[in-house]
Enzyme design. Structure first.
Site, PDB file in Angstrom:
ATOM      1  N   TYR A 151       0.830  -1.213   0.000  1.00 51.62           N
ATOM      2  CA  TYR A 151       0.000   0.000   0.000  1.00 51.62           C
ATOM      3  C   TYR A 151       0.867   1.266   0.000  1.00 51.62           C
ATOM      4  CZ  TYR A 151      -3.753   3.181   1.533  1.00 51.62           C
ATOM      5  OH  TYR A 151      -4.660   4.206   1.640  1.00 51.62           O
ATOM      6  N   LYS A 155       0.985   4.029  -2.978  1.00 52.34           N
ATOM      7  CA  LYS A 155       0.542   5.416  -2.799  1.00 52.34           C
ATOM      8  C   LYS A 155       1.667   6.405  -3.095  1.00 52.34           C
ATOM      9  CE  LYS A 155      -3.789   4.759  -1.703  1.00 52.34           C
ATOM     10  NZ  LYS A 155      -4.877   5.269  -2.540  1.00 52.34           N
TER      11      LYS A 155
END
Ligand SMILES: NC(=O)c1ccc[n+]([C@@H]2O[C@H](COP(=O)([O-])OP(=O)(O)OC[C@H]3O[C@@H](n4cnc5c(N)ncnc54)[C@H](O)[C@@H]3O)[C@@H](O)[C@H]2O)c1
Length: 260
Positions: A151, A155
Protein backbone atom coordinates in the site's frame (compact mmCIF):
# COMPACT_ATOMS: atom_id res chain seq x y z
CA UNK A 1 -15.33 33.07 -5.58
CA UNK A 2 -17.75 30.20 -4.97
CA UNK A 3 -16.79 26.70 -6.11
CA UNK A 4 -19.05 25.96 -9.06
CA UNK A 5 -19.12 22.86 -11.26
CA UNK A 6 -22.35 23.73 -13.12
CA UNK A 7 -22.63 21.87 -16.45
CA UNK A 8 -19.43 19.95 -15.76
CA UNK A 9 -19.28 16.17 -15.83
CA UNK A 10 -17.32 14.71 -12.91
CA UNK A 11 -16.34 11.04 -12.72
CA UNK A 12 -15.54 9.63 -9.28
CA UNK A 13 -13.94 6.18 -9.17
CA UNK A 14 -14.67 4.38 -5.92
CA UNK A 15 -17.61 6.76 -5.61
CA UNK A 16 -19.87 4.15 -4.02
CA UNK A 17 -18.34 4.41 -0.54
CA UNK A 18 -16.31 6.45 1.92
CA UNK A 19 -14.15 9.26 0.55
CA UNK A 20 -15.39 8.70 -3.01
CA UNK A 21 -19.02 8.96 -1.91
CA UNK A 22 -18.25 12.19 -0.04
CA UNK A 23 -16.62 13.56 -3.21
CA UNK A 24 -19.76 12.68 -5.18
CA UNK A 25 -21.90 14.55 -2.63
CA UNK A 26 -19.70 17.68 -2.55
CA UNK A 27 -19.26 17.85 -6.34
CA UNK A 28 -22.99 17.28 -6.97
CA UNK A 29 -23.90 19.96 -4.41
CA UNK A 30 -21.64 22.36 -6.36
CA UNK A 31 -23.55 21.64 -9.57
CA UNK A 32 -21.58 18.82 -11.20
CA UNK A 33 -23.23 16.03 -13.17
CA UNK A 34 -21.62 13.15 -11.32
CA UNK A 35 -20.78 9.71 -12.65
CA UNK A 36 -20.23 7.17 -9.88
CA UNK A 37 -17.76 4.57 -11.20
CA UNK A 38 -17.23 1.58 -8.95
CA UNK A 39 -16.80 -2.18 -9.02
CA UNK A 40 -19.85 -2.37 -6.75
CA UNK A 41 -22.52 -1.36 -9.26
CA UNK A 42 -25.52 -1.68 -6.93
CA UNK A 43 -23.92 0.64 -4.35
CA UNK A 44 -22.80 3.01 -7.14
CA UNK A 45 -26.38 3.19 -8.45
CA UNK A 46 -27.70 4.02 -4.99
CA UNK A 47 -25.15 6.83 -4.51
CA UNK A 48 -25.81 8.12 -8.04
CA UNK A 49 -29.59 8.16 -7.45
CA UNK A 50 -29.13 10.09 -4.20
CA UNK A 51 -27.01 12.73 -5.96
CA UNK A 52 -28.79 13.15 -9.31
CA UNK A 53 -26.04 11.34 -11.19
CA UNK A 54 -25.43 8.17 -13.14
CA UNK A 55 -23.51 5.01 -12.35
CA UNK A 56 -21.08 2.89 -14.31
CA UNK A 57 -19.52 -0.47 -13.44
CA UNK A 58 -15.74 -0.25 -13.35
CA UNK A 59 -12.78 -2.34 -12.24
CA UNK A 60 -9.97 0.22 -12.26
CA UNK A 61 -7.26 -2.43 -12.57
CA UNK A 62 -8.70 -3.91 -15.75
CA UNK A 63 -7.80 -2.24 -19.04
CA UNK A 64 -10.91 -3.38 -20.94
CA UNK A 65 -13.16 -2.28 -18.07
CA UNK A 66 -11.57 1.19 -17.93
CA UNK A 67 -11.80 1.60 -21.72
CA UNK A 68 -15.47 0.55 -21.62
CA UNK A 69 -16.19 3.04 -18.81
CA UNK A 70 -14.46 5.88 -20.69
CA UNK A 71 -16.55 5.08 -23.80
CA UNK A 72 -19.79 4.78 -21.78
CA UNK A 73 -19.25 8.12 -20.01
CA UNK A 74 -18.39 9.84 -23.28
CA UNK A 75 -21.47 8.42 -25.02
CA UNK A 76 -23.85 9.29 -22.17
CA UNK A 77 -22.46 12.60 -20.88
CA UNK A 78 -19.51 13.72 -23.01
CA UNK A 79 -15.86 13.97 -21.98
CA UNK A 80 -15.60 14.69 -18.23
CA UNK A 81 -13.98 17.92 -17.00
CA UNK A 82 -13.23 16.37 -13.61
CA UNK A 83 -11.93 12.95 -12.56
CA UNK A 84 -11.43 11.91 -8.95
CA UNK A 85 -9.57 8.63 -8.47
CA UNK A 86 -10.69 7.36 -5.08
CA UNK A 87 -11.05 3.63 -5.83
CA UNK A 88 -8.65 1.83 -3.55
CA UNK A 89 -8.11 -1.01 -1.14
CA UNK A 90 -6.34 -0.96 2.21
CA UNK A 91 -3.82 -3.58 3.33
CA UNK A 92 -3.12 -5.73 6.35
CA UNK A 93 -0.01 -4.73 8.32
CA UNK A 94 1.94 -7.94 7.68
CA UNK A 95 5.75 -8.34 7.67
CA UNK A 96 7.26 -9.34 4.31
CA UNK A 97 7.67 -12.92 5.58
CA UNK A 98 3.87 -13.18 5.82
CA UNK A 99 2.65 -10.85 3.09
CA UNK A 100 2.03 -13.06 0.07
CA UNK A 101 2.93 -11.77 -3.36
CA UNK A 102 -0.69 -12.39 -4.29
CA UNK A 103 -1.85 -9.86 -1.67
CA UNK A 104 0.96 -7.46 -2.64
CA UNK A 105 -0.15 -7.65 -6.29
CA UNK A 106 -3.84 -7.26 -5.40
CA UNK A 107 -3.22 -3.98 -3.55
CA UNK A 108 -0.77 -2.61 -6.16
CA UNK A 109 -3.16 -3.55 -8.98
CA UNK A 110 -5.98 -1.43 -7.62
CA UNK A 111 -4.11 1.41 -5.92
CA UNK A 112 -1.27 2.03 -8.39
CA UNK A 113 -2.07 0.36 -11.71
CA UNK A 114 -5.76 1.27 -11.38
CA UNK A 115 -5.07 4.92 -10.62
CA UNK A 116 -2.58 5.15 -13.48
CA UNK A 117 -4.93 3.44 -15.93
CA UNK A 118 -7.83 5.79 -15.13
CA UNK A 119 -5.55 8.83 -15.35
CA UNK A 120 -4.11 7.64 -18.65
CA UNK A 121 -7.42 6.91 -20.38
CA UNK A 122 -9.69 9.65 -18.98
CA UNK A 123 -6.79 12.14 -19.03
CA UNK A 124 -6.06 11.46 -22.69
CA UNK A 125 -9.72 12.16 -23.51
CA UNK A 126 -9.59 15.40 -21.47
CA UNK A 127 -6.38 16.47 -23.24
CA UNK A 128 -8.03 15.91 -26.64
CA UNK A 129 -11.15 17.81 -25.51
CA UNK A 130 -9.23 20.89 -24.34
CA UNK A 131 -8.56 20.31 -20.65
CA UNK A 132 -9.78 19.19 -17.27
CA UNK A 133 -8.75 18.47 -13.71
CA UNK A 134 -7.80 15.16 -12.11
CA UNK A 135 -7.43 14.60 -8.37
CA UNK A 136 -5.86 11.35 -7.18
CA UNK A 137 -6.48 10.11 -3.66
CA UNK A 138 -3.04 9.08 -2.40
CA UNK A 139 -2.27 8.70 1.34
CA UNK A 140 0.06 9.88 4.09
CA UNK A 141 1.19 6.23 3.96
CA UNK A 142 2.84 7.08 0.64
CA UNK A 143 4.82 9.93 2.23
CA UNK A 144 6.93 7.90 4.66
CA UNK A 145 7.64 4.56 6.25
CA UNK A 146 4.98 2.22 7.66
CA UNK A 147 4.12 -1.47 7.94
CA UNK A 148 2.26 -1.44 4.60
CA UNK A 149 4.74 -2.88 2.11
CA UNK A 150 2.45 -2.79 -0.90
CA UNK A 151 0.00 0.00 0.00
CA UNK A 152 2.76 2.49 0.97
CA UNK A 153 4.82 2.08 -2.22
CA UNK A 154 1.63 2.10 -4.31
CA UNK A 155 0.54 5.42 -2.80
CA UNK A 156 4.07 6.87 -3.18
CA UNK A 157 3.72 5.85 -6.82
CA UNK A 158 0.40 7.69 -7.04
CA UNK A 159 2.05 10.88 -5.76
CA UNK A 160 4.86 10.51 -8.31
CA UNK A 161 2.63 9.65 -11.26
CA UNK A 162 0.54 12.73 -10.41
CA UNK A 163 3.69 14.85 -10.80
CA UNK A 164 4.76 13.07 -14.01
CA UNK A 165 1.36 13.48 -15.67
CA UNK A 166 1.03 17.08 -14.46
CA UNK A 167 4.13 17.94 -16.49
CA UNK A 168 3.01 15.75 -19.40
CA UNK A 169 -0.45 17.28 -19.75
CA UNK A 170 0.05 20.81 -18.42
CA UNK A 171 0.49 22.09 -21.99
CA UNK A 172 -2.90 20.50 -22.83
CA UNK A 173 -4.60 22.22 -19.86
CA UNK A 174 -5.18 19.06 -17.85
CA UNK A 175 -4.30 19.80 -14.22
CA UNK A 176 -3.25 16.86 -12.04
CA UNK A 177 -3.11 16.95 -8.25
CA UNK A 178 -3.17 14.52 -5.35
CA UNK A 179 -4.77 14.64 -1.92
CA UNK A 180 -3.19 12.51 0.79
CA UNK A 181 -5.70 11.69 3.52
CA UNK A 182 -4.66 10.82 7.03
CA UNK A 183 -6.81 8.37 8.97
CA UNK A 184 -10.32 9.10 7.71
CA UNK A 185 -13.59 7.75 9.05
CA UNK A 186 -14.89 5.48 6.26
CA UNK A 187 -16.19 1.89 5.98
CA UNK A 188 -12.63 0.77 5.06
CA UNK A 189 -11.19 2.36 8.21
CA UNK A 190 -13.96 0.90 10.39
CA UNK A 191 -13.08 -2.53 8.97
CA UNK A 192 -9.42 -1.93 9.88
CA UNK A 193 -10.45 -1.11 13.45
CA UNK A 194 -12.73 -4.16 13.64
CA UNK A 195 -9.90 -6.47 12.51
CA UNK A 196 -7.41 -4.70 14.85
CA UNK A 197 -5.18 -3.59 11.98
CA UNK A 198 -5.81 -0.08 13.30
CA UNK A 199 -6.40 1.20 16.84
CA UNK A 200 -8.68 4.24 17.26
CA UNK A 201 -6.77 5.51 20.28
CA UNK A 202 -3.36 5.43 18.52
CA UNK A 203 -4.76 7.16 15.43
CA UNK A 204 -6.17 10.09 17.40
CA UNK A 205 -3.17 10.32 19.79
CA UNK A 206 -0.87 10.74 16.76
CA UNK A 207 -2.86 13.62 15.33
CA UNK A 208 -2.19 17.27 16.22
CA UNK A 209 -5.93 17.98 16.11
CA UNK A 210 -6.59 14.89 18.26
CA UNK A 211 -9.16 13.34 15.95
CA UNK A 212 -9.78 11.43 12.75
CA UNK A 213 -10.50 13.20 9.46
CA UNK A 214 -14.08 13.21 8.16
CA UNK A 215 -14.58 12.00 4.57
CA UNK A 216 -16.28 15.31 3.78
CA UNK A 217 -13.12 17.20 4.75
CA UNK A 218 -11.17 15.23 2.14
CA UNK A 219 -13.91 15.90 -0.43
CA UNK A 220 -13.78 19.65 0.19
CA UNK A 221 -10.03 19.69 -0.53
CA UNK A 222 -10.63 17.59 -3.64
CA UNK A 223 -13.35 19.97 -4.85
CA UNK A 224 -11.05 22.95 -4.36
CA UNK A 225 -8.23 21.37 -6.35
CA UNK A 226 -10.63 20.33 -9.13
CA UNK A 227 -12.21 23.78 -9.32
CA UNK A 228 -11.33 27.00 -11.13
CA UNK A 229 -10.19 28.41 -7.78
CA UNK A 230 -7.12 26.19 -8.13
CA UNK A 231 -6.56 27.15 -11.78
CA UNK A 232 -2.78 27.64 -11.36
CA UNK A 233 -2.23 24.59 -9.15
CA UNK A 234 -0.93 21.42 -10.76
CA UNK A 235 1.41 18.62 -9.68
CA UNK A 236 0.97 19.06 -5.93
CA UNK A 237 0.19 16.58 -3.17
CA UNK A 238 -1.98 18.09 -0.44
CA UNK A 239 -2.06 16.21 2.88
CA UNK A 240 -5.42 16.44 4.67
CA UNK A 241 -4.53 14.61 7.86
CA UNK A 242 -5.70 16.49 10.99
CA UNK A 243 -2.00 17.09 11.69
CA UNK A 244 -0.77 13.48 11.56
CA UNK A 245 2.45 14.25 9.67
CA UNK A 246 3.48 17.02 12.08
CA UNK A 247 2.58 14.98 15.18
CA UNK A 248 4.36 11.72 14.33
CA UNK A 249 7.96 12.93 15.07
CA UNK A 250 6.79 13.94 18.57
CA UNK A 251 6.39 10.25 19.46
CA UNK A 252 10.21 10.16 19.97
CA UNK A 253 9.84 12.86 22.66
CA UNK A 254 7.02 11.20 24.61
CA UNK A 255 4.18 12.28 22.36
CA UNK A 256 2.15 15.46 22.04
CA UNK A 257 1.95 17.41 25.31
CA UNK A 258 -1.77 16.79 25.80
CA UNK A 259 -1.23 13.00 25.52
CA UNK A 260 1.44 12.80 28.28
N1 LIG B 1 -9.92 5.82 5.00
C1 LIG B 1 -8.67 6.21 5.21
O1 LIG B 1 -8.24 6.39 6.36
C2 LIG B 1 -7.77 6.51 4.04
C3 LIG B 1 -6.53 7.11 4.31
C4 LIG B 1 -5.67 7.41 3.25
C5 LIG B 1 -6.07 7.10 1.95
N2 LIG B 1 -7.27 6.52 1.72
C6 LIG B 1 -7.62 6.24 0.32
O2 LIG B 1 -8.88 6.78 0.02
C7 LIG B 1 -9.50 6.02 -1.01
C8 LIG B 1 -10.90 5.65 -0.58
O3 LIG B 1 -10.82 4.85 0.60
P1 LIG B 1 -12.06 4.68 1.58
O4 LIG B 1 -11.52 4.65 2.95
O5 LIG B 1 -13.13 5.64 1.20
O6 LIG B 1 -12.47 3.17 1.20
P2 LIG B 1 -13.90 2.49 0.95
O7 LIG B 1 -13.64 1.03 1.03
O8 LIG B 1 -14.94 3.09 1.84
O9 LIG B 1 -14.23 2.89 -0.56
C9 LIG B 1 -13.46 2.39 -1.61
C10 LIG B 1 -14.35 2.23 -2.83
O10 LIG B 1 -13.50 1.78 -3.91
C11 LIG B 1 -14.17 0.74 -4.59
N3 LIG B 1 -13.19 -0.12 -5.26
C12 LIG B 1 -12.28 -0.94 -4.68
N4 LIG B 1 -11.59 -1.61 -5.62
C13 LIG B 1 -12.06 -1.18 -6.82
C14 LIG B 1 -11.75 -1.50 -8.16
N5 LIG B 1 -10.82 -2.43 -8.47
N6 LIG B 1 -12.40 -0.85 -9.15
C15 LIG B 1 -13.35 0.08 -8.85
N7 LIG B 1 -13.72 0.39 -7.60
C16 LIG B 1 -13.08 -0.23 -6.59
C17 LIG B 1 -14.96 0.01 -3.53
O11 LIG B 1 -16.02 -0.76 -4.08
C18 LIG B 1 -15.45 1.17 -2.66
O12 LIG B 1 -16.68 1.67 -3.11
C19 LIG B 1 -8.57 4.83 -1.26
O13 LIG B 1 -7.76 5.10 -2.37
C20 LIG B 1 -7.75 4.75 0.01
O14 LIG B 1 -6.49 4.14 -0.21
C21 LIG B 1 -8.13 6.21 2.73
Amino acid sequence: MKIDFSDQVAVVTGGASGIGEACVQVLAAAGARVVVADRNLAAAQAVAAANGGTAVALDVGDEASVDAAVAAVEAQCGVPRVLVNSAGVLQRTLPPEELTLREWDFVARVDLRGTYLCCARFGAAMARAGGGAIVNIASVAGMGSGPLHSYGPAKAGVINLTECLAAEWGPKKVRMNAVSPGFTRTPALEKGVATRTLASQDMTANSALGRLVQAREIAQAVAFLASQQASAITGINLPVDAGYLVAIPWASYGGLRTCR
